[in-house]
Structures are given as structure tokens and as C-alpha cells.
Design a protein around this motif. Structure first.
Motif, PDB file in Angstrom:
ATOM      1  N   THR A  84       0.838  -1.206   0.000  1.00 45.51           N
ATOM      2  CA  THR A  84       0.000   0.000   0.000  1.00 45.51           C
ATOM      3  C   THR A  84       0.871   1.254   0.000  1.00 45.51           C
ATOM      4  OG1 THR A  84      -1.721  -1.176   1.228  1.00 45.51           O
ATOM      5  CG2 THR A  84      -1.844   1.216   1.215  1.00 45.51           C
ATOM      6  N   ASP A  85       1.922   1.243   0.820  1.00 41.95           N
ATOM      7  CA  ASP A  85       2.837   2.395   0.877  1.00 41.95           C
ATOM      8  C   ASP A  85       3.508   2.618  -0.474  1.00 41.95           C
ATOM      9  OD1 ASP A  85       2.191   2.705   3.540  1.00 41.95           O
ATOM     10  OD2 ASP A  85       3.981   1.645   4.286  1.00 41.95           O
ATOM     11  N   ILE A  86       3.884   1.523  -1.131  1.00 47.76           N
ATOM     12  CA  ILE A  86       4.557   1.649  -2.430  1.00 47.76           C
ATOM     13  C   ILE A  86       3.609   2.230  -3.478  1.00 47.76           C
ATOM     14  CG2 ILE A  86       5.451   0.288  -4.375  1.00 47.76           C
ATOM     15  CD1 ILE A  86       6.876  -1.484  -2.347  1.00 47.76           C
ATOM     16  N   VAL A  87       2.393   1.702  -3.541  1.00 50.32           N
ATOM     17  CA  VAL A  87       1.435   2.207  -4.535  1.00 50.32           C
ATOM     18  C   VAL A  87       1.111   3.676  -4.252  1.00 50.32           C
ATOM     19  CG1 VAL A  87      -0.890   1.944  -5.484  1.00 50.32           C
ATOM     20  CG2 VAL A  87       0.458  -0.082  -4.930  1.00 50.32           C
ATOM     21  N   GLN A  88       1.015   4.020  -2.970  1.00 55.51           N
ATOM     22  CA  GLN A  88       0.771   5.425  -2.624  1.00 55.51           C
ATOM     23  C   GLN A  88       1.932   6.299  -3.094  1.00 55.51           C
ATOM     24  OE1 GLN A  88      -2.051   6.842  -1.105  1.00 55.51           O
ATOM     25  NE2 GLN A  88      -0.983   8.685  -1.777  1.00 55.51           N
ATOM     26  N   ARG A  89       3.148   5.824  -2.922  1.00 58.81           N
ATOM     27  CA  ARG A  89       4.320   6.583  -3.376  1.00 58.81           C
ATOM     28  C   ARG A  89       4.328   6.697  -4.902  1.00 58.81           C
ATOM     29  NH1 ARG A  89       7.499  10.759  -3.338  1.00 58.81           N
ATOM     30  NH2 ARG A  89       9.581  10.348  -4.202  1.00 58.81           N
ATOM     31  N   ILE A  90       3.976   5.631  -5.602  1.00 60.68           N
ATOM     32  CA  ILE A  90       3.918   5.684  -7.066  1.00 60.68           C
ATOM     33  C   ILE A  90       2.876   6.696  -7.521  1.00 60.68           C
ATOM     34  CG2 ILE A  90       3.236   4.362  -9.120  1.00 60.68           C
ATOM     35  CD1 ILE A  90       4.570   1.914  -7.838  1.00 60.68           C
ATOM     36  N   ARG A  91       1.761   6.746  -6.814  1.00 63.13           N
ATOM     37  CA  ARG A  91       0.716   7.716  -7.162  1.00 63.13           C
ATOM     38  C   ARG A  91       1.232   9.147  -6.969  1.00 63.13           C
ATOM     39  NH1 ARG A  91      -3.532  10.832  -5.910  1.00 63.13           N
ATOM     40  NH2 ARG A  91      -5.507  10.464  -7.035  1.00 63.13           N
ATOM     41  N   GLU A  92       1.958   9.362  -5.891  1.00 63.56           N
ATOM     42  CA  GLU A  92       2.529  10.691  -5.649  1.00 63.56           C
ATOM     43  C   GLU A  92       3.515  11.068  -6.750  1.00 63.56           C
ATOM     44  OE1 GLU A  92       4.287  10.289  -1.831  1.00 63.56           O
ATOM     45  OE2 GLU A  92       2.370  10.297  -0.736  1.00 63.56           O
ATOM     46  N   LEU A  93       4.342  10.108  -7.161  1.00 59.59           N
ATOM     47  CA  LEU A  93       5.285  10.365  -8.250  1.00 59.59           C
ATOM     48  C   LEU A  93       4.556  10.648  -9.557  1.00 59.59           C
ATOM     49  CD1 LEU A  93       7.974   7.624  -7.499  1.00 59.59           C
ATOM     50  CD2 LEU A  93       8.277  10.111  -7.297  1.00 59.59           C
ATOM     51  N   ALA A  94       3.416   9.940  -9.751  1.00 60.44           N
ATOM     52  CA  ALA A  94       2.633  10.154 -10.969  1.00 60.44           C
ATOM     53  C   ALA A  94       2.049  11.564 -10.997  1.00 60.44           C
ATOM     54  CB  ALA A  94       1.519   9.118 -11.053  1.00 60.44           C
ATOM     55  N   VAL A  95       1.574  12.038  -9.858  1.00 61.23           N
ATOM     56  CA  VAL A  95       1.057  13.417  -9.781  1.00 61.23           C
ATOM     57  C   VAL A  95       2.161  14.399 -10.163  1.00 61.23           C
ATOM     58  CG1 VAL A  95       0.207  15.194  -8.207  1.00 61.23           C
ATOM     59  CG2 VAL A  95      -0.704  12.868  -8.057  1.00 61.23           C
ATOM     60  N   GLN A  96       3.351  14.123  -9.640  1.00 56.91           N
ATOM     61  CA  GLN A  96       4.495  14.982  -9.946  1.00 56.91           C
ATOM     62  C   GLN A  96       4.846  14.902 -11.434  1.00 56.91           C
ATOM     63  OE1 GLN A  96       7.951  14.137  -7.505  1.00 56.91           O
ATOM     64  NE2 GLN A  96       9.350  15.160  -8.931  1.00 56.91           N
ATOM     65  N   ALA A  97       4.841  13.689 -11.985  1.00 55.77           N
ATOM     66  CA  ALA A  97       5.226  13.510 -13.391  1.00 55.77           C
ATOM     67  C   ALA A  97       4.227  14.135 -14.344  1.00 55.77           C
ATOM     68  CB  ALA A  97       5.372  12.018 -13.687  1.00 55.77           C
ATOM     69  N   LEU A  98       2.966  14.135 -13.978  1.00 56.41           N
ATOM     70  CA  LEU A  98       1.940  14.692 -14.859  1.00 56.41           C
ATOM     71  C   LEU A  98       1.910  16.219 -14.861  1.00 56.41           C
ATOM     72  CD1 LEU A  98      -0.968  12.183 -14.077  1.00 56.41           C
ATOM     73  CD2 LEU A  98       0.280  12.406 -16.234  1.00 56.41           C
ATOM     74  N   ASN A  99       2.693  16.816 -13.995  1.00 55.73           N
ATOM     75  CA  ASN A  99       2.787  18.277 -13.966  1.00 55.73           C
ATOM     76  C   ASN A  99       3.483  18.768 -15.237  1.00 55.73           C
ATOM     77  OD1 ASN A  99       3.565  21.019 -13.356  1.00 55.73           O
ATOM     78  ND2 ASN A  99       3.185  20.534 -11.194  1.00 55.73           N
ATOM     79  N   ASP A 100       2.885  19.731 -15.885  1.00 50.30           N
ATOM     80  CA  ASP A 100       3.419  20.220 -17.158  1.00 50.30           C
ATOM     81  C   ASP A 100       4.781  20.888 -17.021  1.00 50.30           C
ATOM     82  OD1 ASP A 100       1.226  19.293 -18.515  1.00 50.30           O
ATOM     83  OD2 ASP A 100       0.129  21.199 -18.393  1.00 50.30           O
ATOM     84  N   THR A 101       5.203  21.197 -15.818  1.00 52.26           N
ATOM     85  CA  THR A 101       6.505  21.859 -15.641  1.00 52.26           C
ATOM     86  C   THR A 101       7.671  20.890 -15.819  1.00 52.26           C
ATOM     87  OG1 THR A 101       6.445  21.456 -13.245  1.00 52.26           O
ATOM     88  CG2 THR A 101       5.509  23.538 -14.046  1.00 52.26           C
TER      89      THR A 101
END
Length: 301
Positions: A84-101
Motif C-alpha cells: 500500500t505504501d509503495i502504490v501510494q508513493r507511485i501515485r505521488e510520483l505520478a502526480v508529480q510527473a503529470l505536472n506540465d513543468t
């Protein structure tokens, strides 16, 4: 009526032998602490003892099963918590990656971290217990749950049950296809590792922004987190139920062992008193025999 000397002698010997046997039995009782040395000593108590011993053995097996099930479920809980912690971390990274900056290089760096996390996630899905059995393979406990390359599921949908009480069995394993295979936002069904791998590939190619490698991926990770959280709740409930059943088993064992003790264990005070009495009786019989041996008419001729 005449009573022969040999008859008197034999009768005395038989009496002493019987007293010696009684004394020997009492000595054996005192040395072993057991009231019943053979079924004939107390047939009713002997049968009851066998029944109690059988019930004790069954309850001890329930406790052993509870220990095994508890160990499996604790291992599963730890694996699911980490997953669960890993998937949560991947989701956080995905939010960061989807940022247009972010540029292509930044997204590649994020993808590499996601790849490592995904490897750890697959490893957790292939967790084994102390006996080397896979926790998330269903009934196929000696078959690896997920292929580390194709992410194909190698187990089945079974859940292994273990009897931990006279009227209670607990499922000690979870099928991996219920935990790590999800239905994505686009209605496709696949292992979450595959969904993550596809997102990472899109990040490296800098082609994110279209379904499913856009906001849908975040929804997919949320679905995976919900699935793992639900499983963790179920594991916790099973562990609690096992603890309750173990307490019930312990109470039952205590009651059975107390009853068994009352049937089998020796009353030392009574036994020692009886031993002293039998010893005195045997000594008196031996002394009487010596005196009777000298009572013959030939001694007076």
C-alpha cells in the motif's frame, strides 16, 4: 477335619505374595504419581481419561493450526502494508510527473524510480512464509504468484482454510488475483504491475497526457490502494478472530487438563498412608509365617 502343614504353609505364602503385589503397586503409584497404572485399576476412569486425552490432543492441534494461520496472516499483513505504501508513493510520483513543468529528462528520472518501486511491489506479491509457501497464490502455495517479467498470475482463486477451533476455520491466505489484479478506469483488467509498467514506459517516451496514461492512472492507483486497504482490513479481522479463538482453546485446555488431573493424578497423602499400612501388614504376615513354621507335632516328639 485335619488341616495339613503344607496347606497352612501355602496359604501363608499366597497371602504374603498378595500383600507384596499390593505394596509393589502402591510403590509404583507413588513413584509415577499416577493413580491408574492399568485400565483394570479403574475401568470407568480409564475410559474417561482416554476421552480427555483425545480432546486435549485435538485442542493442542487447534492451537498449532492457529499459530500457523496467525504467522501467515501477519506476514500477509506486513506485505500488504508495504505494498500500500509503495502504490501510494507511485501515485505521488505520478502526480508529480503529470505536472506540465516537467521536461522529458525529469520524467525519465521519475520513471526510473517508479520502475524500482514496481519491482519491490512484485516482490511483495510473491511473498513467502517461513515454510517457503507463497502467500498470494491461492491453493498453488508452491507456485510463484506473479511472473516478474510478464506479470502473469500463476496461482488460482482459492483460499486455504485452517481449523483453529471445534466449530471455526479461518482462511489463512489470499488469492493474488483479487489483490493485485484490478479493473482500470477504461474497464480493462490487468495486474497493477502491468498498469504501472505501461505508465513508466509512457513517461520515458514523454507521451503521457492521453488515456490511460493521464489522470486515469491516478484513478487506477486509487483503485489499487482501495483493494489493498480492504484486504488489510480483512487480514486484521482474521487475526483478531484467531486471537479470540486461541483464548477459547486455552480455557478449554485448562478445563480438560484439570479434569484429567483429577482422574489420573495420585493423592499422595492417601497413597503414602496406604503404603505404610501395607508395609506394616506385610511385615506382620512375614513374622507370623516364621512362627507358624515352627508349630509342628514333630517338634514335641
Amino acid at each position: 477335619m485335619r488341616i495339613s502343614t503344607s496347606y497352612i504353609q501355602q496359604q501363608s505364602v499366597d497371602t504374603m505374595l498378595a500383600q507384596q503385589k499390593q505394596l509393589a503397586d502402591t510403590q509404583l503409584q507413588v513413584s509415577t504419581g499416577q493413580r491408574i497404572l492399568r485400565p483394570s485399576d479403574d475401568p470407568v476412569a480409564a475410559v474417561k481419561s482416554l476421552n480427555y486425552e483425545r480432546e486435549v490432543s485435538i485442542n493442542e492441534q487447534y492451537q498449532a493450526n492457529a499459530d500457523v494461520a496467525n504467522n501467515k496472516l501477519n506476514a500477509a499483513e506486513n506485505a500488504l502494508t508495504s505494498a500500500t505504501d509503495i502504490v501510494q508513493r507511485i501515485r505521488e510520483l505520478a502526480v508529480q510527473a503529470l505536472n506540465d513543468t516537467n521536461d522529458a529528462n525529469a520524467r525519465t528520472g521519475i520513471a526510473e524510480e517508479i520502475d524500482e518501486l514496481n519491482k519491490s511491489l512484485v516482490s511483495l506479491a510473491n511473498t513467502t512464509d517461513a515454510n517457503g509457501e507463497f502467500l498470494f497464490s491461492g491453493y498453488q502455495s508452491f507456485t510463484q504468484a506473479f511472473d516478474t517479467t510478464t506479470f502473469a498470475y500463476g496461482g488460482d482463486s482459492g483460499q486455504r482454510s485452517m481449523r483453529v477451533g471445534s466449530d471455526y476455520s479461518v482462511e489463512a491466505t489470499f488469492p493474488g488475483d483479487e489483490l493485485f489484479v484490478i479493473t482500470n478506469a477504461d474497464s480493462s483488467t490487468q495486474a497493477i504491475f502491468q498498469t504501472i509498467d505501461e505508465f513508466s514506459t509512457a513517461l520515458k517516451a514523454n507521451t503521457i497526457g492521453t488515456a490511460p496514461n493521464n489522470g486515469e492512472f491516478l484513478d487506477n492507483m486509487s483503485t489499487a490502494i482501495d483493494s489493498l486497504t480492504t484486504a488489510r482490513t480483512a487480514v486484521g479481522a482474521r487475526i483478531n478472530s484467531i486471537d479470540q479463538q486461541r483464548s477459547i482453546n486455552e480455557d478449554s485446555l485448562t478445563s480438560l487438563e484439570t479434569s484429567l488431573t483429577k482422574l489420573k493424578d495420585l493423592d499422595y497423602a492417601e497413597a503414602i498412608s496406604r503404603l505404610n499400612s501395607q508395609t506394616t501388614g506385610l511385615q506382620a504376615a512375614q513374622q507370623a509365617y516364621v512362627k507358624v513354621q515352627g508349630l509342628s507335632l514333630f517338634n514335641f516328639l
